[in-house]
Design a protein around this motif. Structure first.
Motif, PDB file in Angstrom:
ATOM      1  N   THR A   1      -7.034  20.962 -90.692  1.00  0.00           N
ATOM      2  CA  THR A   1      -6.136  21.439 -89.642  1.00  0.00           C
ATOM      3  C   THR A   1      -6.704  22.691 -88.996  1.00  0.00           C
ATOM      4  OG1 THR A   1      -4.283  20.653 -91.013  1.00  0.00           O
ATOM      5  CG2 THR A   1      -3.741  22.019 -89.107  1.00  0.00           C
ATOM      6  N   ALA A   2      -7.225  23.595 -89.822  1.00  0.00           N
ATOM      7  CA  ALA A   2      -7.812  24.836 -89.308  1.00  0.00           C
ATOM      8  C   ALA A   2      -9.065  24.550 -88.484  1.00  0.00           C
ATOM      9  CB  ALA A   2      -8.134  25.774 -90.462  1.00  0.00           C
ATOM     10  N   LEU A   3      -9.875  23.591 -88.902  1.00  0.00           N
ATOM     11  CA  LEU A   3     -11.054  23.217 -88.120  1.00  0.00           C
ATOM     12  C   LEU A   3     -10.658  22.733 -86.737  1.00  0.00           C
ATOM     13  CD1 LEU A   3     -13.247  21.375 -90.781  1.00  0.00           C
ATOM     14  CD2 LEU A   3     -13.916  23.392 -89.474  1.00  0.00           C
ATOM     15  N   ALA A   4      -9.594  21.928 -86.659  1.00  0.00           N
ATOM     16  CA  ALA A   4      -9.134  21.427 -85.357  1.00  0.00           C
ATOM     17  C   ALA A   4      -8.654  22.568 -84.474  1.00  0.00           C
ATOM     18  CB  ALA A   4      -8.027  20.395 -85.564  1.00  0.00           C
TER      19      ALA A   4
ATOM     20  N   GLY B   1     -10.323  15.412 -86.455  1.00  0.00           N
ATOM     21  CA  GLY B   1      -9.566  15.555 -87.690  1.00  0.00           C
ATOM     22  C   GLY B   1      -8.695  14.367 -88.011  1.00  0.00           C
ATOM     23  N   LEU B   2      -8.692  13.357 -87.139  1.00  0.00           N
ATOM     24  CA  LEU B   2      -7.916  12.147 -87.411  1.00  0.00           C
ATOM     25  C   LEU B   2      -8.624  11.305 -88.471  1.00  0.00           C
ATOM     26  CD1 LEU B   2      -6.975  11.129 -83.756  1.00  0.00           C
ATOM     27  CD2 LEU B   2      -5.430  12.065 -85.496  1.00  0.00           C
TER      28      LEU B   2
ATOM     29  N   ASP C   1      -1.600  13.807 -88.232  1.00  0.00           N
ATOM     30  CA  ASP C   1      -1.515  12.490 -87.611  1.00  0.00           C
ATOM     31  C   ASP C   1      -1.459  12.599 -86.087  1.00  0.00           C
ATOM     32  OD1 ASP C   1       0.996  13.638 -87.643  1.00  0.00           O
ATOM     33  OD2 ASP C   1       2.060  11.792 -88.141  1.00  0.00           O
ATOM     34  N   HIS C   2      -1.541  13.827 -85.557  1.00  0.00           N
ATOM     35  CA  HIS C   2      -1.612  14.079 -84.125  1.00  0.00           C
ATOM     36  C   HIS C   2      -2.906  14.815 -83.799  1.00  0.00           C
ATOM     37  CE1 HIS C   2       2.738  13.410 -82.835  1.00  0.00           C
ATOM     38  NE2 HIS C   2       2.781  13.279 -84.152  1.00  0.00           N
ATOM     39  N   SER C   3      -3.306  14.736 -82.542  1.00  0.00           N
ATOM     40  CA  SER C   3      -4.439  15.521 -82.050  1.00  0.00           C
ATOM     41  C   SER C   3      -3.932  16.780 -81.365  1.00  0.00           C
ATOM     42  CB  SER C   3      -5.249  14.717 -81.022  1.00  0.00           C
ATOM     43  OG  SER C   3      -5.708  13.502 -81.548  1.00  0.00           O
ATOM     44  N   PRO C   4      -4.606  17.924 -81.565  1.00  0.00           N
ATOM     45  CA  PRO C   4      -4.280  19.071 -80.734  1.00  0.00           C
ATOM     46  C   PRO C   4      -4.594  18.760 -79.267  1.00  0.00           C
ATOM     47  CG  PRO C   4      -5.726  19.681 -82.565  1.00  0.00           C
ATOM     48  CD  PRO C   4      -5.688  18.190 -82.512  1.00  0.00           C
ATOM     49  N   LEU C   5      -3.762  19.273 -78.394  1.00  0.00           N
ATOM     50  CA  LEU C   5      -3.950  19.094 -76.947  1.00  0.00           C
ATOM     51  C   LEU C   5      -4.052  20.471 -76.316  1.00  0.00           C
ATOM     52  CD1 LEU C   5      -3.851  17.480 -74.255  1.00  0.00           C
ATOM     53  CD2 LEU C   5      -1.349  17.586 -74.423  1.00  0.00           C
ATOM     54  N   THR C   6      -5.108  20.694 -75.521  1.00  0.00           N
ATOM     55  CA  THR C   6      -5.277  21.984 -74.871  1.00  0.00           C
ATOM     56  C   THR C   6      -5.470  21.806 -73.372  1.00  0.00           C
ATOM     57  OG1 THR C   6      -7.698  22.066 -75.080  1.00  0.00           O
ATOM     58  CG2 THR C   6      -6.406  22.925 -76.924  1.00  0.00           C
ATOM     59  N   ILE C   7      -5.177  22.882 -72.655  1.00  0.00           N
ATOM     60  CA  ILE C   7      -5.383  22.903 -71.207  1.00  0.00           C
ATOM     61  C   ILE C   7      -5.817  24.304 -70.810  1.00  0.00           C
ATOM     62  CG2 ILE C   7      -2.963  23.484 -70.686  1.00  0.00           C
ATOM     63  CD1 ILE C   7      -3.214  21.657 -68.222  1.00  0.00           C
ATOM     64  N   GLU C   8      -6.768  24.381 -69.900  1.00  0.00           N
ATOM     65  CA  GLU C   8      -7.249  25.673 -69.405  1.00  0.00           C
ATOM     66  C   GLU C   8      -6.657  25.912 -68.022  1.00  0.00           C
ATOM     67  OE1 GLU C   8     -11.517  27.755 -68.540  1.00  0.00           O
ATOM     68  OE2 GLU C   8     -11.208  26.743 -70.463  1.00  0.00           O
ATOM     69  N   LEU C   9      -5.970  27.035 -67.862  1.00  0.00           N
ATOM     70  CA  LEU C   9      -5.219  27.308 -66.635  1.00  0.00           C
ATOM     71  C   LEU C   9      -5.559  28.660 -66.044  1.00  0.00           C
ATOM     72  CD1 LEU C   9      -1.637  26.211 -67.794  1.00  0.00           C
ATOM     73  CD2 LEU C   9      -3.221  24.880 -66.379  1.00  0.00           C
ATOM     74  N   THR C  10      -5.538  28.708 -64.724  1.00  0.00           N
ATOM     75  CA  THR C  10      -5.513  29.967 -64.013  1.00  0.00           C
ATOM     76  C   THR C  10      -4.053  30.336 -63.786  1.00  0.00           C
ATOM     77  OG1 THR C  10      -7.605  29.570 -62.878  1.00  0.00           O
ATOM     78  CG2 THR C  10      -6.099  31.134 -61.860  1.00  0.00           C
ATOM     79  N   ILE C  11      -3.667  31.522 -64.221  1.00  0.00           N
ATOM     80  CA  ILE C  11      -2.280  31.965 -64.085  1.00  0.00           C
ATOM     81  C   ILE C  11      -2.157  32.808 -62.811  1.00  0.00           C
ATOM     82  CG2 ILE C  11      -0.330  33.069 -65.230  1.00  0.00           C
ATOM     83  CD1 ILE C  11      -1.593  30.704 -66.768  1.00  0.00           C
ATOM     84  N   PRO C  12      -1.479  32.302 -61.788  1.00  0.00           N
ATOM     85  CA  PRO C  12      -1.404  33.050 -60.528  1.00  0.00           C
ATOM     86  C   PRO C  12      -0.325  34.133 -60.583  1.00  0.00           C
ATOM     87  CG  PRO C  12      -0.212  31.002 -60.307  1.00  0.00           C
ATOM     88  CD  PRO C  12      -0.812  31.003 -61.698  1.00  0.00           C
ATOM     89  N   LYS C  13      -0.434  35.080 -59.673  1.00  0.00           N
ATOM     90  CA  LYS C  13       0.642  36.039 -59.491  1.00  0.00           C
ATOM     91  C   LYS C  13       1.824  35.313 -58.867  1.00  0.00           C
ATOM     92  CE  LYS C  13      -2.369  40.039 -58.794  1.00  0.00           C
ATOM     93  NZ  LYS C  13      -2.755  41.153 -57.869  1.00  0.00           N
ATOM     94  N   GLU C  14       3.016  35.587 -59.417  1.00  0.00           N
ATOM     95  CA  GLU C  14       4.202  34.901 -58.910  1.00  0.00           C
ATOM     96  C   GLU C  14       4.644  35.544 -57.603  1.00  0.00           C
ATOM     97  OE1 GLU C  14       6.100  33.470 -63.182  1.00  0.00           O
ATOM     98  OE2 GLU C  14       7.000  35.140 -62.125  1.00  0.00           O
ATOM     99  N   THR C  15       5.139  34.698 -56.693  1.00  0.00           N
ATOM    100  CA  THR C  15       5.653  35.208 -55.443  1.00  0.00           C
ATOM    101  C   THR C  15       7.003  35.857 -55.670  1.00  0.00           C
ATOM    102  OG1 THR C  15       6.664  33.052 -54.949  1.00  0.00           O
ATOM    103  CG2 THR C  15       4.439  33.446 -54.119  1.00  0.00           C
TER     104      THR C  15
END
Length: 373
Positions: free
Chosen positions: A61-64, A320-321, A358-372
């Motif tokens: 789990t830690a490796l994942a 890790g599955l 029994d699940h895969s980690p899911l990641t996403i890389e995002l640019t966080i904009p300044k809120e209007t």
């Protein structure tokens, strides 16, 4: 400002050793090979075996988590804040590039006491920049999610809507904010073939509740705010059948979150990549074994975040599955020999166990904009 967000159902990260009726699933096979005349002797051996198996599992789990390299985590099926902190201190931090802190967990509604946990890079934010709010007490009536379908379960309007919780974590970065809503919706398992359809109204009510929370949180400006829904939503409309053929499974229960509300960036991926969980089961209706790759885990984005990230990088960590899971749904030959020889896994991963989850980690890389304003 760029951030990598991650969600991971870590599968029963427990500090309590449980003996389920009929024996623990993890230890039952090994224990079946031995005879113990005394019950206390058997219990002692089983506890020792459970600890050893858990150590193997948590290393994976830690490796994942280390491979995913996320800045912020929403984790599902965590037993307690103590187990979350101990896991990161004694497993994740021994191998990961990041050091995590700001750990948060609120005891939710789950009967097995598996909860939603949050962790962030220590160097990313200060404690005063993190605001946490649980919604475990929200009722079906509060969420405006009560219906005849819900009443058919014997549920009352004032009963709690979330099977676990919706854990909101707001991060203040000074010139911009990001709010995460961690969820773990009702399981599809009811012990019968019709579990997915039978439990769907509960997940739909939970989705409506999350939608209500977000609209109340941000008011009329909810579209312009930076927020994301992360977690094991136990809902999917399109699964993958043989040779990765898309299978329309009908309503999932999470449609309220996608109907003119949040955006699912996973839809930009090729169909054979859109899965985080695998199930092989016997269908009485078809009288055959069914393989299904399913996208149970999700990261859904606010309209503002989606607009700022039209094609975000997403990654599922699948090494890790266990070997029984075909990592490429397009593969026609799913014999045991083929799977064991061709699949890239972490060292010591087994056919069924040990495994990271029994699940895969899911990641996403995002640019966080300044809120209007």
């Amino acid at each position: 400002m760029k951030l990598r967000l991650g969600t991971f159902n870590v599968e029963n990260l427990l500090t309590r050793h449980r003996f389920e009726p009929g024996g623990r699933t993890e230890t039952a096979a090994a224990m079946s090979l031995f005879h113990f005349p005394r019950a206390d002797e058997r219990d002692a051996v089983e506890r020792s075996l459970a600890v050893a198996l858990e150590d193997d599992k948590r290393q994976m789990t830690a490796l994942a988590i280390a491979e995913a390299n996320a800045d912020l985590w929403m984790l599902q099926e965590v037993d307690s804040l103590a187990s979350l902190q101990a896991f990161f201190a004694n497993y994740v931090h021994r191998i990961a590039d990041h050091r995590y802190g700001h750990f948060t967990l609120v005891d939710g509604n789950d009967r097995r006491n598996i909860d939603i946990g949050f962790a962030a890079r220590r160097d990313l934010v200060q404690p005063r920049q993190v605001t946490v709010r649980s919604h475990k007490g929200m009722s079906f009536a509060d969420a405006q999610a009560f219906s005849p379908e819900i009443a058919a379960f014997g549920i009352n309007p004032r009963d709690k809507v979330f099977a676990r919780d919706c854990l909101a974590v707001e991060l203040d970065f000074g010139d911009r904010r990001l709010t995460l809503f961690g969820c773990h919706f009702k399981s599809m398992n009811n012990g019968r073939d019709d579990g997915r359809q039978a439990t769907l109204p509960i997940r739909r009510a939970e989705a409506l509740a999350v939608k209500t929370i977000i609209k109340d949180w941000f008011g009329p400006g909810w579209r312009e705010a930076n927020w994301a829904i992360l977690g094991d939503l136990n809902g999917y409309r399109i699964g993958l059948g043989p040779l990765a053929a898309p299978v329309d499974e009908g309503d999932s229960g999470i449609e309220p979150l996608l109907d003119d509300f949040a955006v699912d960036p996973m839809e930009s991926l090729p169909p054979h990549e859109r899965w985080t969980h695998f199930r092989r089961y016997w269908s009485e209706e078809r009288q055959s074994l069914i393989d299904s790759h399913m996208p149970l885990d999700h990261i859904l984005l606010s309209p503002a975040l989606a607009a700022a990230n039209p094609n975000p990088a997403m990654q599922m960590i699948r090494r890790g599955l266990p070997y029984r899971v075909p990592l490429d749904p397009r593969e026609a030959d799913r014999s045991m020999a083929k799977l064991a020889l061709t699949c890239d896994r972490y060292p010591r991963v087994g056919w069924d166990r040990p495994k990271a989850s029994d699940h895969s980690p899911l990641t996403i890389e995002l640019t966080i904009p300044k809120e209007t304003a």
